[in-house]
Design a protein around this motif. Structure first.
Motif, mmCIF file in Angstrom:
data_model
loop_
_atom_site.group_PDB
_atom_site.id
_atom_site.type_symbol
_atom_site.label_atom_id
_atom_site.label_comp_id
_atom_site.label_asym_id
_atom_site.label_seq_id
_atom_site.Cartn_x
_atom_site.Cartn_y
_atom_site.Cartn_z
ATOM 1 N N CYS A 130 -6.647 34.727 50.518
ATOM 2 C CA CYS A 130 -5.837 34.750 49.953
ATOM 3 C C CYS A 130 -5.122 36.226 50.372
ATOM 4 O O CYS A 130 -5.858 37.156 50.611
ATOM 5 C CB CYS A 130 -5.895 34.968 48.287
ATOM 6 S SG CYS A 130 -7.027 36.025 47.595
ATOM 7 N N ALA A 131 -3.657 36.403 50.102
ATOM 8 C CA ALA A 131 -3.112 37.454 50.506
ATOM 9 C C ALA A 131 -1.975 37.918 49.657
ATOM 10 O O ALA A 131 -1.158 37.097 49.162
ATOM 11 C CB ALA A 131 -2.711 37.341 51.927
ATOM 12 N N VAL A 132 -1.583 39.059 49.286
ATOM 13 C CA VAL A 132 -0.781 39.650 48.621
ATOM 14 C C VAL A 132 0.174 40.622 49.128
ATOM 15 O O VAL A 132 0.134 41.342 49.886
ATOM 16 C CB VAL A 132 -1.292 40.387 47.451
ATOM 17 C CG1 VAL A 132 -0.223 41.231 46.398
ATOM 18 C CG2 VAL A 132 -2.304 39.522 46.517
ATOM 19 N N PHE A 133 1.554 40.369 48.767
ATOM 20 C CA PHE A 133 2.759 41.001 49.309
ATOM 21 C C PHE A 133 3.364 41.579 48.255
ATOM 22 O O PHE A 133 3.915 41.053 47.120
ATOM 23 C CB PHE A 133 3.483 40.006 50.135
ATOM 24 C CG PHE A 133 4.588 41.000 50.917
ATOM 25 C CD1 PHE A 133 5.941 40.793 50.631
ATOM 26 C CD2 PHE A 133 4.379 41.232 52.081
ATOM 27 C CE1 PHE A 133 6.976 41.248 51.050
ATOM 28 C CE2 PHE A 133 5.397 42.128 52.625
ATOM 29 C CZ PHE A 133 6.742 41.977 52.378
ATOM 30 N N ILE A 134 3.850 42.940 48.409
ATOM 31 C CA ILE A 134 4.821 43.719 47.512
ATOM 32 C C ILE A 134 5.952 44.039 48.174
ATOM 33 O O ILE A 134 5.967 44.800 49.355
ATOM 34 C CB ILE A 134 3.976 44.837 46.959
ATOM 35 C CG1 ILE A 134 2.956 44.551 46.365
ATOM 36 C CG2 ILE A 134 5.113 45.734 46.080
ATOM 37 C CD1 ILE A 134 2.022 45.612 45.665
ATOM 38 N N VAL A 135 7.310 43.547 47.826
ATOM 39 C CA VAL A 135 8.287 43.922 48.676
ATOM 40 C C VAL A 135 8.820 45.380 47.806
ATOM 41 O O VAL A 135 9.111 45.501 46.868
ATOM 42 C CB VAL A 135 9.645 42.748 47.960
ATOM 43 C CG1 VAL A 135 10.600 43.186 48.669
ATOM 44 C CG2 VAL A 135 8.946 41.435 48.811
ATOM 45 N N PRO B 78 -7.700 39.865 57.676
ATOM 46 C CA PRO B 78 -6.846 40.657 58.563
ATOM 47 C C PRO B 78 -6.606 41.851 57.746
ATOM 48 O O PRO B 78 -6.105 41.886 56.681
ATOM 49 C CB PRO B 78 -5.683 39.744 58.776
ATOM 50 C CG PRO B 78 -6.198 38.313 58.802
ATOM 51 C CD PRO B 78 -7.200 38.545 57.595
ATOM 52 N N GLU B 79 -6.286 43.123 58.776
ATOM 53 C CA GLU B 79 -5.839 44.345 58.040
ATOM 54 C C GLU B 79 -4.493 44.660 58.739
ATOM 55 O O GLU B 79 -4.424 44.498 59.977
ATOM 56 C CB GLU B 79 -6.974 45.411 58.457
ATOM 57 C CG GLU B 79 -8.116 45.296 57.671
ATOM 58 C CD GLU B 79 -9.396 46.168 57.663
ATOM 59 O OE1 GLU B 79 -9.701 47.059 57.112
ATOM 60 O OE2 GLU B 79 -9.411 46.504 59.167
ATOM 61 N N PHE B 80 -3.526 44.839 57.828
ATOM 62 C CA PHE B 80 -2.150 45.296 58.284
ATOM 63 C C PHE B 80 -2.211 46.689 59.197
ATOM 64 O O PHE B 80 -2.863 47.802 58.949
ATOM 65 C CB PHE B 80 -1.470 45.865 56.864
ATOM 66 C CG PHE B 80 -0.047 46.299 57.385
ATOM 67 C CD1 PHE B 80 0.008 47.814 57.156
ATOM 68 C CD2 PHE B 80 0.971 45.478 57.775
ATOM 69 C CE1 PHE B 80 1.307 48.117 57.416
ATOM 70 C CE2 PHE B 80 2.390 46.211 58.218
ATOM 71 C CZ PHE B 80 2.638 47.468 57.907
ATOM 72 N N LEU B 81 -1.573 46.731 60.185
ATOM 73 C CA LEU B 81 -1.275 47.687 61.008
ATOM 74 C C LEU B 81 0.116 48.424 61.283
ATOM 75 O O LEU B 81 0.400 49.452 60.709
ATOM 76 C CB LEU B 81 -1.586 47.325 62.639
ATOM 77 C CG LEU B 81 -3.251 46.876 62.861
ATOM 78 C CD1 LEU B 81 -3.355 46.510 64.387
ATOM 79 C CD2 LEU B 81 -4.041 48.098 62.564
ATOM 80 N N ILE B 82 0.941 47.523 61.521
ATOM 81 C CA ILE B 82 2.329 47.858 61.683
ATOM 82 C C ILE B 82 3.302 46.833 61.348
ATOM 83 O O ILE B 82 3.156 45.539 61.602
ATOM 84 C CB ILE B 82 2.612 48.494 62.930
ATOM 85 C CG1 ILE B 82 4.094 49.120 63.039
ATOM 86 C CG2 ILE B 82 2.320 47.530 64.050
ATOM 87 C CD1 ILE B 82 4.192 50.249 64.328
ATOM 88 N N TYR B 83 4.502 47.302 60.739
ATOM 89 C CA TYR B 83 5.762 46.297 60.593
ATOM 90 C C TYR B 83 6.910 46.901 61.216
ATOM 91 O O TYR B 83 7.339 47.755 60.995
ATOM 92 C CB TYR B 83 5.673 46.189 58.804
ATOM 93 C CG TYR B 83 7.143 45.397 58.388
ATOM 94 C CD1 TYR B 83 7.639 46.430 57.572
ATOM 95 C CD2 TYR B 83 7.670 44.433 58.968
ATOM 96 C CE1 TYR B 83 9.035 46.003 57.044
ATOM 97 C CE2 TYR B 83 8.952 44.159 58.361
ATOM 98 C CZ TYR B 83 9.540 44.896 57.520
ATOM 99 O OH TYR B 83 10.952 44.672 57.042
ATOM 100 N N PHE B 84 7.426 45.655 62.046
ATOM 101 C CA PHE B 84 8.933 46.037 62.608
ATOM 102 C C PHE B 84 9.844 45.286 61.794
ATOM 103 O O PHE B 84 9.679 44.077 61.491
ATOM 104 C CB PHE B 84 8.898 45.558 64.007
ATOM 105 C CG PHE B 84 8.036 46.610 64.874
ATOM 106 C CD1 PHE B 84 6.623 46.418 65.274
ATOM 107 C CD2 PHE B 84 8.959 47.438 65.502
ATOM 108 C CE1 PHE B 84 6.118 47.209 65.865
ATOM 109 C CE2 PHE B 84 8.305 48.528 66.177
ATOM 110 C CZ PHE B 84 6.796 48.224 66.573
ATOM 111 N N ASP C 114 3.685 47.892 53.979
ATOM 112 C CA ASP C 114 4.654 46.506 53.800
ATOM 113 C C ASP C 114 3.979 45.306 54.238
ATOM 114 O O ASP C 114 4.774 44.316 54.508
ATOM 115 C CB ASP C 114 6.037 46.802 54.413
ATOM 116 C CG ASP C 114 7.007 47.526 53.755
ATOM 117 O OD1 ASP C 114 7.487 48.736 54.321
ATOM 118 O OD2 ASP C 114 7.103 47.437 52.526
ATOM 119 N N GLY C 115 2.890 44.950 54.954
ATOM 120 C CA GLY C 115 2.364 44.083 55.100
ATOM 121 C C GLY C 115 1.544 43.386 54.204
ATOM 122 O O GLY C 115 1.661 43.920 52.957
ATOM 123 N N LEU C 116 1.028 42.235 54.482
ATOM 124 C CA LEU C 116 0.167 41.549 53.462
ATOM 125 C C LEU C 116 -1.352 42.151 53.239
ATOM 126 O O LEU C 116 -1.688 42.933 54.286
ATOM 127 C CB LEU C 116 -0.097 40.105 53.877
ATOM 128 C CG LEU C 116 0.917 38.935 54.015
ATOM 129 C CD1 LEU C 116 0.634 37.769 54.666
ATOM 130 C CD2 LEU C 116 1.656 38.911 52.733
#
Lengths: 113, 114
Positions: B89-94, A43-49, B100-102
């Motif tokens: 696997c997925a990485v997240f950085i706060v 999955p590829e990130f699109l948008i975050y609310f 801001d997503g994975l």
């Protein structure tokens, strides 16, 4: 409790048409994410609310894509003038806070003919 | 730009064998996730790893995190057919720069044969 739900599960449309994809997050989850997954890819990130506001829309590929979350719960991803390259599974995820695990919905499979 | 690389991308193994999937990422991260995806299905959360040296186990799966090496592993012990799936696997950085997503790896497509 109920998980993340997405409607429709499948959407077939013609090139140039407008589509709306809906996401209903887990109740009480303030963070909501949209991702796009192409065949054989992650999955590829699109948008975050965060609440009602789009905190990060850096993943939207171009200005044909837009998303809203007017009351801080249900979100709608809108795609204008669809192209064949938009065909993918669109996943929605929600989390209690940005720091907690994301729970994914079943996805909407979009096919643009 | 955060990059997440998994290897192998495809793995065929026999039941009863052990194997490890590797996940490398390119920048310091607050947390790392492992997800499972069955064909035509959504992602199921397996593990959340929050700190250096973290190890979590569930059944025949064990995940570990080495933040200094920016490496996580998913180890499969005595594989059974039901574990056939694609693992991400997925990485997240706060609060970090960028999305801001994975950020996901490409996934490891695992087939376990009787």
């Amino acid at each position: 409790g109920a998980g993340v739900s997405q409607t429709p599960s499948n959407k077939v449309t013609e090139k140039g048409k407008y589509v709306e994809l809906r996401c209903d997050p887990i109740s009480g989850h303030t963070a909501l994410y949209w991702y796009r997954q192409s065949l054989g890819q992650g999955p590829e990130f699109l948008i975050y609310f965060q609440g009602t506001g789009a905190a990060d829309d850096s993943g939207l590929p171009n200005d044909r894509f837009f998303a809203v979350r007017p009351e801080g719960s249900v979100s709608t991803l809108k795609i204008q003038r669809t192209e064949r390259g938009d065909s993918a599974v669109y996943l929605c995820a929600s989390s209690l806070t940005p720091e907690t695990p994301q729970y994914f919905g079943p996805g909407t499979r979009l096919t643009v003919l | 730009e955060l990059k997440v690389e998994q290897n192998p991308l495809f793995l065929s193994m026999q039941e009863g064998k052990n194997y490890t999937i590797y996940c490398n990422y390119s920048t310091t991260s607050d947390r790392l996730y492992w997800y499972r995806q069955d064909p035509g299905k959504s992602l199921e959360s397996l593990f959340v790893l929050l700190s250096n040296g973290a190890v979590k186990q569930e059944g025949r799966l064990m995940a570990s995190l080495d933040t200094k090496a920016r490496l996580s592993t998913l180890h499969i012990t005595a594989a059974v057919h039901d574990l056939s799936a694609t693992y991400f696997c997925a990485v997240f950085i706060v609060g970090g720069g960028g999305a801001d997503g994975l950020t996901f790896g490409k996934g490891t497509h695992l087939i376990i044969q009787p």
